[in-house]
Design a protein around this motif. Structure first.
Motif, mmCIF file in Angstrom:
data_model
loop_
_atom_site.group_PDB
_atom_site.id
_atom_site.type_symbol
_atom_site.label_atom_id
_atom_site.label_comp_id
_atom_site.label_asym_id
_atom_site.label_seq_id
_atom_site.Cartn_x
_atom_site.Cartn_y
_atom_site.Cartn_z
ATOM 1 N N ASN A 143 0.719 -0.788 0.240
ATOM 2 C CA ASN A 143 0.233 0.167 -0.257
ATOM 3 C C ASN A 143 0.690 1.307 -0.252
ATOM 4 O OD1 ASN A 143 -1.115 2.301 1.366
ATOM 5 N ND2 ASN A 143 -3.630 0.921 0.834
ATOM 6 N N LYS A 144 0.647 1.895 -1.378
ATOM 7 C CA LYS A 144 1.229 3.279 -0.677
ATOM 8 C C LYS A 144 1.929 4.305 -0.190
ATOM 9 C CE LYS A 144 3.968 2.289 -4.567
ATOM 10 N NZ LYS A 144 3.862 2.677 -5.628
ATOM 11 N N TRP A 145 -0.230 4.249 0.489
ATOM 12 C CA TRP A 145 0.059 5.321 1.329
ATOM 13 C C TRP A 145 0.670 5.395 2.943
ATOM 14 C CZ3 TRP A 145 -0.812 9.975 0.245
ATOM 15 C CH2 TRP A 145 -2.325 10.433 -0.905
ATOM 16 N N LYS A 146 0.794 3.639 2.921
ATOM 17 C CA LYS A 146 1.646 2.852 3.871
ATOM 18 C C LYS A 146 3.082 3.646 3.871
ATOM 19 C CE LYS A 146 -1.978 0.625 5.815
ATOM 20 N NZ LYS A 146 -2.646 -1.764 6.351
ATOM 21 N N ILE A 147 3.694 3.080 2.710
ATOM 22 C CA ILE A 147 4.992 2.963 2.674
ATOM 23 C C ILE A 147 5.375 4.501 2.347
ATOM 24 C CG2 ILE A 147 6.872 3.146 0.621
ATOM 25 C CD1 ILE A 147 5.062 0.717 -0.248
ATOM 26 N N ARG A 148 4.336 5.248 2.535
ATOM 27 C CA ARG A 148 4.914 7.190 2.074
ATOM 28 C C ARG A 148 4.899 7.120 3.857
ATOM 29 N NH1 ARG A 148 4.099 10.605 -2.636
ATOM 30 N NH2 ARG A 148 3.407 9.303 -3.760
#
Length: 382
Positions: A90-95
């Motif tokens: 999940n890109k938002w979690k990675i961000r």
């Protein structure tokens, strides 16, 4: 019976093919730990073909998962941005992971200390709202900017020390990282400008503190200066960013910065230098490989861990002496009391194994250090 027609001179990683002339077609991928091979089978003969291997084509591959005690990473650690994190798509979690939320509290606490030291903070809706906005600027925005920027410029070191991290593992693209850096930077200095207007400052001091802190973060991580290459300068700069700058922002927002406050907080930043050294032990291998002179690399792990605890303890004892000399013995006694459990946890965890127990030590000892910061702030406000 088949016969061997060629000898083997080098092997090349390939797929195994069988001739399709009046035979069934079979394609099986095989792998060798030595070097690649090209082998073909027919009904009449077995042929092993020699081929040259280009060593430049061999690249290391990041582990699929971060190492963790239970065999799988923790989702909670992933959200906090600390080691032992689960792999995430999940890109938002990675961000969020790149901003390292676990590093925000000291900056948020610094704003609290600055507001307390100003002697002009009041428990009303407006002052609480100002302080919360200042905390968002210092923590999620500018600390998030600093951590993302540092991870970007540390991607080569992380490829050695922690190759499973989001950037070296390829979990997030270059453009996504760059856009995050700019968004957090512009958001932070935008909030700072808004706070100056809200506070009615003739000189935009909060804006310039935010801009100066952002510049310091950049030269800490980025070439050509890359302050972190020097263990002393880099760690002091990091300590000042975590202790002095948010304190100054909070105090300037509600009151006036004074020379004695600036000197006292810069002195406290030496303790921040010690805290920064704690994080250098896990990166010794990568720092050596890339020529970075962190203190554990320059002095060795055994000496560096004593430098670390000395910087933390002697600084706080010196501040307690300052408060005693300023006629505030009760505050000095409170600060000395808060140093005792820190020393206990240093011997219990950090001095035993600074790599294995770094997180446990910081979680145990740092709450007492930040409480000491508040004691000092309250002392300077009276």
């Amino acid at each position: 019976m088949s016969s061997v027609l060629n000898t083997v001179t080098s092997l090349r990683l390939s797929k195994i093919y069988t001739s399709n002339n009046n035979n069934n077609h079979l394609q099986l991928p095989t792998y060798s730990v030595l070097s690649p091979a090209s082998v073909s089978f027919t009904r009449r003969r077995l042929t092993v073909r020699a081929a040259d291997t280009d060593t430049n084509e061999v690249k290391s591959k990041a582990p699929d998962k971060a190492p963790a005690g239970g065999g799988s990473g923790s989702s909670f650690n992933q959200l906090l941005g600390i080691k032992g994190a689960a792999q995430e798509t999940n890109k938002w979690k990675i961000r969020l992971q790149l901003t390292k939320p676990v590093t925000w509290p000291p900056l948020v606490w610094g704003v609290v200390c600055g507001a307390a030291a100003s002697g002009n903070f009041h428990w009303n809706l407006e002052d609480v709202a100002k302080s919360i906005l200042c905390m968002i600027m210092s923590g999620p925005c500018l600390t998030g900017y600093t951590q993302t920027l540092n991870d970007w410029y540390d991607r080569e070191i992380d490829a050695i020390n922690e190759p499973y991290r989001p950037i070296p593992s390829g979990a997030i693209s270059e453009n996504e990282v760059i856009s995050q850096i700019w968004l957090l930077f512009l958001g932070g200095i935008g909030i700072a400008a808004l706070l100056d207007v809200w506070a009615g400052h003739d000189f935009p001091i909060v804006f310039y503190l935010a801009l100066g802190g952002s510049l310091l973060s950049y030269i800490y991580s980025a070439p050509p200066l890359k302050l972190k290459q020097n263990g002393w300068i880099g760690n002091f700069a990091l300590g000042a960013s975590y202790i002095s700058l948010p304190w100054w922002a909070g105090q300037a927002l509600f009151g006036t910065l004074t020379p004695d406050t600036i000197v006292l907080t810069l002195l406290y930043s030496i303790a921040g230098l010690g805290i920064a050294i704690v994080n250098d032990f896990k990166s010794i291998e990568g720092d050596k490989a890339l020529g970075l002179q962190s203190l554990p690399v320059a002095f060795g792990a055994e000496t560096a861990k004593w430098i670390c605890v000395a910087a933390i303890d002697i600084t706080q004892i010196s501040v307690a002496g300052y408060l005693l000399g300023a006629g505030k013995p009760y505050y000095a006694l409170a600060l000395l009391t808060l140093i005792i459990p820190q020393v206990v946890f240093q011997f219990q965890y950090f001095l035993k194994d600074p790599v294995k127990y770094d997180v446990k030590y910081q979680a145990s000892a740092q709450p007492f250090l930040v409480l000491g910061l508040l004691v000092t702030a309250l002392a300077t406000s009276h």
